[in-house]
Design an enzyme around this catalytic site. Structure first.
Site, PDB file in Angstrom:
ATOM      1  N   CYS A 147       0.828  -1.207   0.000  1.00  0.00           N
ATOM      2  CA  CYS A 147       0.000   0.000   0.000  1.00  0.00           C
ATOM      3  C   CYS A 147       0.865   1.261   0.000  1.00  0.00           C
ATOM      4  CB  CYS A 147      -0.947  -0.009   1.201  1.00  0.00           C
ATOM      5  SG  CYS A 147      -0.128  -0.160   2.803  1.00  0.00           S
ATOM      6  N   HIS A 450      -1.444   1.263   7.499  1.00  0.00           N
ATOM      7  CA  HIS A 450      -1.909   1.208   6.109  1.00  0.00           C
ATOM      8  C   HIS A 450      -1.816   2.592   5.487  1.00  0.00           C
ATOM      9  CE1 HIS A 450      -4.092  -0.281   2.665  1.00  0.00           C
ATOM     10  NE2 HIS A 450      -5.088   0.566   2.844  1.00  0.00           N
TER      11      HIS A 450
END
EC number: 3.4.19.12
Length: 499
Positions: A147, A450
């Site tokens: 990510c 994330h």
């Protein structure tokens, strides 16, 4: 071989399925809930009820395959597998999974086409001036904690001048002979003679914003990143800012050597807005990287003993800003006690006069020894795209902690004139910047959490969360706890709103 992979048999997760090449069972990957690793560990427990046969003893369930990227992993070696069997069985598994994926993708594409024809309520549709238009944005698949890479790629893809340059470069055909037209599966054993970061970056940018698919898998780019940036090998979480710097630096170096037999400078000169007068050289010849992101800092150091002043000019591609210590206890924008930290506070902290501490004594050439001194930064030249990195991660004695403070930032009219060394030499329109993209880190640590990105495209704001792309609004964007901000120089015809 085996039927299409189902979700993890333990947690039912569809994210990053890994199939065991011994028994064909499917579990979630090691960076989801770790059930593939648990499957391997359970196979190592000796049977207590009866003596295992020699054949059973060899069944270790150690090798599995990522059903998304088709990389093969050995838990016993704790590394990715490069070699195949003599019969090429691993490649056969890959081809089988690819056929399953292609058939599933074809069926899914047919289903989505019918849905678009029959429904105006689909999440990929948007009402604009009374008519329905499709969202053309494409997501990037997560290849296993990638990510950090996806957020940077989506941000750069929405910086129009930078993105268009790469998309207009001539293509390089890296495949030939038996592999022509076929998907290839890269391993770290392949040679470097066919590796081009510029080419894979170009192909990735071309795949975005075409609307032909819901998500693009950037495994070829990730493979090249592994090859030329050893720090990013493996599937552990990485720092998005560090990746961005490595990516831009390596694109810059590769472009300096020319691309596909064509001098990069010849292509650069075709665009009048990137003329030589606007370029900033970093590590050699100028490229589109330095022409777009390159600025220059003046570093002034003054000896407090004799008053000698030293000036040095430093090129930069981004500015790393501290969040002032008085704001670091702030947890949210809506907290009532105390003022909210703003981007202006961070910029002021970066450029204000600072007395260097005992560990940073300045070697004064007049005093002939290290002396106490003051330091101040001025911006001598602003870039076309101003990249601002908020330093949210700080080392303590043993840990790298995150500063979770909300920092208020403008969507339009960031005025940089007061930070310039010679503001009188710059027109007002050259100092105003509008936000193009922002990278956000969700979570508490640099090695976990994330990354997602917000970016504006043709007047609309989008949220990029790996494979998922959704429309959002300005109110949502300004509430984000920004990690990296990309501001684009405002054109002269625009308004004059200020921060």
């Amino acid at each position: 071989l085996f039927s299409p992979p189902h979700p993890s048999s333990l947690c039912r997760s569809n994210k990053s399925p890994w199939v065991c090449l011994t028994c064909s069972s499917v579990h979630c990957g090691r960076y989801v809930n770790g059930h593939a690793k648990k499957h391997y560990e359970d196979a190592q427990i000796p049977l207590t009820n009866h003596k295992k046969s020699e054949k059973q003893d060899k069944v270790q369930h150690t090798v599995c395959m990522d059903c998304s990227s088709y990389s093969t992993y050995c838990y016993r070696c704790d590394d990715f597998v490069v070699n195949d069997t003599k019969l090429g069985l691993v490649q056969k598994v890959r081809e089988h999974l690819q056929n399953l994926e292609n058939s599933a993708f074809t069926a899914d594409r047919h289903r989505k086409r019918k849905l678009l024809e029959n429904s105006s309520l689909n999440s990929k549709l948007l009402k604009v001036n009374g008519s329905t238009t499709a969202i053309c944005a494409t997501g990037l698949r997560n290849l296993g904690n990638t990510c950090f890479m996806n957020a940077i790629l989506q941000s750069l893809s929405n910086i129009e001048q930078f993105c268009c340059y790469f998309k207009e470069l001539p293509a390089v055909e890296l495949r030939n002979g038996k592999t022509a037209g076929r998907r290839t599966y890269h391993t770290r054993s392949q040679g470097d003679n066919n590796v081009s970061l510029v080419e894979e970056f170009r192909k990735t940018l071309c795949a975005l914003w075409q609307g032909s698919q819901t998500a693009f898998s950037p495994e070829s780019l990730f493979y090249v990143v592994w090859k030329i940036m050893p720090n990013f090998r493996g599937y552990q979480q990485q720092d998005a800012h560090e990746f961005m710097r490595y990516l831009l630096d390596h694109l810059h170096l590769e472009l300096q050597d020319g691309f596909n037999g064509i001098s990069h400078s010849a292509i650069l000169q075709e665009n009048s807005t990137l003329s030589a007068s606007n370029k900033c050289c970093i590590n050699g010849a100028s490229t589109v990287v330095t022409a777009i992101f390159g600025g220059i800092l003046q570093n002034e150091v003054n000896c407090l003993i004799c008053g000698t002043e030293s000036r040095k000019f430093d090129p930069f591609l981004d500015l790393s800003l501290d969040i002032p210590s008085q704001f670091r206890s702030k947890r949210s924008k809506n907290q009532e006690n105390g003022p909210v930290c703003s981007l202006r506070d961070c910029l002021r902290s970066f450029t204000d006069l600072e007395e260097l501490d005992e560990t940073e004594l300045y070697m004064c050439h007049k005093c002939k020894k290290k002396q106490k001194s003051t330091k101040k930064f001025w911006i001598q030249k602003l870039p076309k795209v101003l990249c601002l990195h908020l330093k949210r991660f700080h080392w303590t004695a043993y840990l790298r902690n995150k500063v979770d403070t909300y920092v208020e930032f403008p969507l339009r009219g960031l005025d940089m004139k007061c930070y310039l060394l010679e503001p009188e030499n710059s027109g007002p329109e050259n100092c105003l910047y509008d936000l193009a993209a922002v990278v956000v880190h969700h979570g508490s640590g640099v090695g976990s959490g994330h990354y997602t990105a917000y970016a504006t495209h043709e007047g609309r704001w989008f949220h990029f969360n790996d494979s998922t792309v959704t429309l959002t609004d300005e109110e949502t964007v300004v509430k984000a706890k920004a990690y990296i901000l990309f501001y684009v120089e405002r054109q002269a015809k625009a308004g004059s709103d200020k921060l």
